[in-house]
Design a protein around this motif. Structure first.
Motif, mmCIF file in Angstrom:
data_model
loop_
_atom_site.group_PDB
_atom_site.id
_atom_site.type_symbol
_atom_site.label_atom_id
_atom_site.label_comp_id
_atom_site.label_asym_id
_atom_site.label_seq_id
_atom_site.Cartn_x
_atom_site.Cartn_y
_atom_site.Cartn_z
ATOM 1 N N SER A 37 0.918 -1.122 0.064
ATOM 2 C CA SER A 37 0.092 0.210 -0.036
ATOM 3 C C SER A 37 0.748 1.364 0.017
ATOM 4 O O SER A 37 0.538 2.264 -0.431
ATOM 5 N N GLU A 38 2.180 1.018 0.158
ATOM 6 C CA GLU A 38 2.991 2.272 0.244
ATOM 7 C C GLU A 38 3.553 2.733 -1.003
ATOM 8 O O GLU A 38 3.895 2.050 -1.868
ATOM 9 N N ARG A 39 3.421 4.043 -1.362
ATOM 10 C CA ARG A 39 3.827 4.532 -2.358
ATOM 11 C C ARG A 39 5.248 5.372 -2.448
ATOM 12 O O ARG A 39 5.743 5.717 -3.487
ATOM 13 N N GLY A 40 5.618 5.861 -1.404
ATOM 14 C CA GLY A 40 6.782 6.612 -1.189
ATOM 15 C C GLY A 40 7.882 5.852 -1.368
ATOM 16 O O GLY A 40 7.965 4.639 -0.906
ATOM 17 N N GLU A 41 8.912 6.109 -2.180
ATOM 18 C CA GLU A 41 10.264 5.401 -2.482
ATOM 19 C C GLU A 41 10.927 5.217 -1.148
ATOM 20 O O GLU A 41 11.441 3.899 -0.915
ATOM 21 N N SER A 42 11.116 5.954 -0.177
ATOM 22 C CA SER A 42 12.038 5.864 0.900
ATOM 23 C C SER A 42 11.419 4.932 1.967
ATOM 24 O O SER A 42 12.039 4.043 2.371
ATOM 25 N N SER A 43 10.115 5.171 2.112
ATOM 26 C CA SER A 43 9.636 4.331 3.127
ATOM 27 C C SER A 43 9.317 2.641 2.295
ATOM 28 O O SER A 43 9.334 1.812 3.321
ATOM 29 N N GLY A 44 9.291 2.838 1.189
ATOM 30 C CA GLY A 44 9.174 1.571 0.613
ATOM 31 C C GLY A 44 10.399 0.759 0.699
ATOM 32 O O GLY A 44 10.364 -0.431 0.933
ATOM 33 N N VAL A 45 11.592 1.459 0.844
ATOM 34 C CA VAL A 45 13.056 0.542 0.919
ATOM 35 C C VAL A 45 13.133 0.028 2.166
ATOM 36 O O VAL A 45 13.472 -1.045 2.372
ATOM 37 N N ALA A 46 12.726 1.190 2.970
ATOM 38 C CA ALA A 46 12.771 0.640 4.595
ATOM 39 C C ALA A 46 11.946 -0.651 4.947
ATOM 40 O O ALA A 46 12.249 -1.352 5.764
ATOM 41 N N LEU A 47 10.653 -0.574 4.257
ATOM 42 C CA LEU A 47 9.528 -1.547 4.621
ATOM 43 C C LEU A 47 10.236 -2.974 4.201
ATOM 44 O O LEU A 47 9.919 -3.932 4.560
ATOM 45 N N ALA A 48 10.781 -3.095 2.892
ATOM 46 C CA ALA A 48 11.373 -4.102 2.321
ATOM 47 C C ALA A 48 12.276 -4.646 2.880
ATOM 48 O O ALA A 48 12.791 -5.828 3.140
ATOM 49 N N GLU A 49 13.366 -3.717 3.551
ATOM 50 C CA GLU A 49 14.342 -4.129 4.152
ATOM 51 C C GLU A 49 13.892 -4.820 5.597
ATOM 52 O O GLU A 49 14.370 -5.987 5.899
ATOM 53 N N GLN A 50 12.997 -4.136 6.247
ATOM 54 C CA GLN A 50 12.563 -5.043 7.534
ATOM 55 C C GLN A 50 12.099 -6.358 7.331
ATOM 56 O O GLN A 50 12.172 -7.013 8.082
ATOM 57 N N LEU A 51 11.009 -6.248 6.266
ATOM 58 C CA LEU A 51 10.343 -7.340 6.046
ATOM 59 C C LEU A 51 11.517 -8.552 5.524
ATOM 60 O O LEU A 51 11.458 -9.671 6.045
ATOM 61 N N LEU A 52 12.498 -8.429 4.574
ATOM 62 C CA LEU A 52 13.199 -9.307 4.385
ATOM 63 C C LEU A 52 14.468 -9.857 5.640
ATOM 64 O O LEU A 52 14.560 -10.946 5.760
#
Length: 437
Positions: A37-52
Motif C-alpha cells: 500500500s506504500e507509494r513513497g520510495e524511501s518508506s518502501g525501501v525501509a519496509l522491504a528491508e525490515q520484511l526481508l
C-alpha cells in the motif's frame, strides 16, 4: 540517492508508519500489506528491508508458514479480476485486454518487486526461492508462489543483464572458491586441481555474472581445447598430460557445466552461456572447427534398474538376463564381463536416449534434454568414458558427445522443441538394435 541512503532516510518514515499499525511489533503479513500500500520510495525501501530481515531471522517452520500465507492472501484481486473479465467480454479492446492482464496478476508478484527495493534484495530473494523449492516436495500448493518467482527472475536474469567473464588463475580468490564449491559434474579436489583446469593454455572457463550478485557466478562452463573429439574424461583431467598449444587445437570440448544458484532453477542460463562461449572462442581461435560436449548420462543407471525389474520393459528377456553380469561391482574391470556386456548395454543406452520418454513425452535424461533443446545433436555415445564411482553409479560408465553444429543449431532446436525429435547421428542410430526375445 543510492539504495543505502534511501533506506536510511526511510527509517524515520517507517517508524512513524509502524506506530499507527497494530500490533506494535508488526508481523510479516502486516509488513507485506503495508509495503503493497506504500507509494513513497524511501518508506518502501525501509519496509522491504525490515520484511526481508525479519524473514531471514525466522526458523524453517515459520518461513514455511509465511510462504503458505502468500498462496491464499496474496493472489489476484478477485473483485478487480471479475470486473476486468466482464469489461473485456463487453468490449474486447486493447485497453480492456491490458486491464485484464494487470488484474490477473497475483499480488505476490508486486510484493516481490517491491521487496527488491531493499539493498542486496535480489540475492536475498533468490535465497527465498530456494526455501520455496525445498518445500515444494511436501507442500505442492507453493507451486503458485514458485511460478511467480520464476516469472520475475526470467526477466531480471535475462541475457541482456548477464555479464560473461573468463575465469582464470588470476580471478579473485572469492570467485575461485565458489567455482570449487559449485562444480557439480567432476569434483575439484584441490587448488592444484583447479589450477590444472584454468592455467594451461589449452583450458578455458567462463561464467555468467549478474550486476546485483557481486562475486557470485550464476553458471560456469569448463572447456578443453584438443585435437579430435574425446571419448573419455580421465585423459582430459589427468595430472600429467600433454598440453595442446591452443592455436593447434581443432576442437573445443565443454566437459562440465555447473549451475551455481539453486534459487535460479528453471531460468534459462546455460543455453545462452554455451552459444556465447562458442562465439568468443571462434573469434579468439579461428582454428577451432568442432564444438562438442563430453557429458554424463546421469539417469541411465536408474532407468536401467527399473527396466530390468519392470513387467513391461523396453529390454528383452535375454537382455535382462545378460545384464545380471552388472551385479558385480567390478564388472567393468573384468575383460570377459565387460566384453559380454558392451553390446547389450550399448543397445540399451541407445534405447534410453532415442525411445524412453517421461510423462510429458520428453527424453528421460536431463542432460540430453538440455543440449537437444539447445540445438545440439546426439553425436556419439562412449563406452566406459567415465569409470569413476559416480560415473559408474549414474551412467554405467557411459559418456556422451553432443555436437554443436553452428549451421544446424536452430533447425535442430525447432525439431526438438516442436516435434520432440531427438536429432542423432547415424552412429548412434545404428546402436539402436531391436530387442528380440
Amino acid at each position: 540517492m543510492d539504495e543505502t541512503s534511501s533506506a536510511s532516510s526511510g527509517r524515520n518514515i517507517l517508524h512513524r508508519l509502524m506506530g499507527a499499525l497494530r500490533p506494535a511489533r508488526p508481523d510479516l503479513l502486516t509488513l507485506a500489506e503495508a509495503l503493497l500500500s506504500e507509494r513513497g520510495e524511501s518508506s518502501g525501501v525501509a519496509l522491504a528491508e525490515q520484511l526481508l530481515a525479519m524473514y531471514e531471522a525466522l526458523g524453517t517452520d515459520e518461513r514455511l508458514k509465511f510462504l503458505g500465507e502468500l498462496v491464499g492472501r496474496f493472489g489476484a484481486d478477485r473483485v478487480r479480476l471479475n470486473r476486468a473479465i466482464d469489461r473485456y467480454r463487453e468490449e474486447p479492446s486493447p485497453a480492456s485486454g491490458i486491464e485484464l492482464h494487470a488484474a490477473a496478476e497475483p499480488r505476490r508478484q508486486e510484493l516481490i518487486r517491491r521487496l527488491n527495493l531493499a539493498p542486496g534484495a535480489t540475492e536475498r530473494l533468490v535465497r527465498m526461492r530456494e526455501d520455496v523449492l525445498r518445500a515444494l516436495v511436501t507442500h505442492p500448493e507453493l507451486a503458485t508462489v514458485d511460478a511467480d518467482f520464476l516469472h520475475l527472475f526470467a526477466s531480471w536474469f535475462n541475457r541482456g543483464f548477464l555479464v560473461l567473464q573468463r575465469i582464470d588463475w588470476h580471478t579473485p580468490a572469492r570467485v575461485l572458491e565458489r567455482i570449487i564449491r559449485y562444480e557439480a559434474v567432476h569434483e575439484i579436489t584441490s587448488w592444484e586441481d583447479l589450477r590444472r583446469r584454468l592455467d594451461p593454455e589449452d583450458r578455458r572457463c567462463f561464467a555468467f555474472f549478474h550486476p546485483t550478485l557481486e562475486g557470485e557466478p550464476l553458471i560456469f562452463v569448463e572447456v578443453a581445447l584438443v585435437d579430435g573429439m574425446p571419448a573419455a574424461i580421465t585423459p582430459l583431467l589427468a595430472e600429467r598430460r600433454q598440453v595442446t598449444p591452443a592455436k593447434r587445437a581443432d576442437t573445443a570440448v565443454f566437459y562440465s557445466i555447473s549451475n551455481c544458484q539453486f534459487g535460479l532453477r528453471g531460468v534459462a542460463l546455460g543455453n545462452f552461456l554455451i552459444k556465447q562461449v562458442v562465439e568468443d572462442l571462434r573469434r579468439e581461435l579461428p582454428t577451432l572447427k568442432t564444438f562438442v560436449t563430453l557429458s554424463p548420462a546421469p539417469g541411465f543407471s536408474r532407468w536401467l534398474r527399473r527396466e530390468r525389474e519392470a513387467k513391461r520393459s523396453l529390454l528383452a528377456a535375454s537382455e535382462r538376463a545378460a545384464l545380471a553380469a552388472m551385479d558385480r561391482v567390478d564388472w567393468h574391470t573384468q575383460p570377459a564381463a565387460a566384453r559380454s556386456l558392451k553390446p547389450v548395454l550399448s543397445a540399451a543406452i541407445a534405447r534410453y536416449f532415442l525411445e524412453a520418454r517421461d510423462g510429458k513425452g520428453r527424453p528421460l535424461d536431463p542432460v540430453a534434454r538440455f543440449h537437444l533443446n539447445n540445438g545440439a545433436r546426439l553425436e556419439r555415445i562412449n563406452w566406459l568414458g567415465d569409470v569413476s564411482p559416480k560415473g559408474l553409479e549414474q551412467g554405467a560408465g557411459f559418456m556422451v558427445n553432443y555436437l554443436y553444429d553452428l549451421d544446424r543449431i536452430e533447425r535442430n532446436h525447432e525439431a526438438f522443441a516442436n516435434e520432440g525429435r531427438v536429432i542423432a547421428s547415424r552412429t548412434v542410430q545404428r546402436m539402436l538394435r531391436p530387442a528380440a526375445e
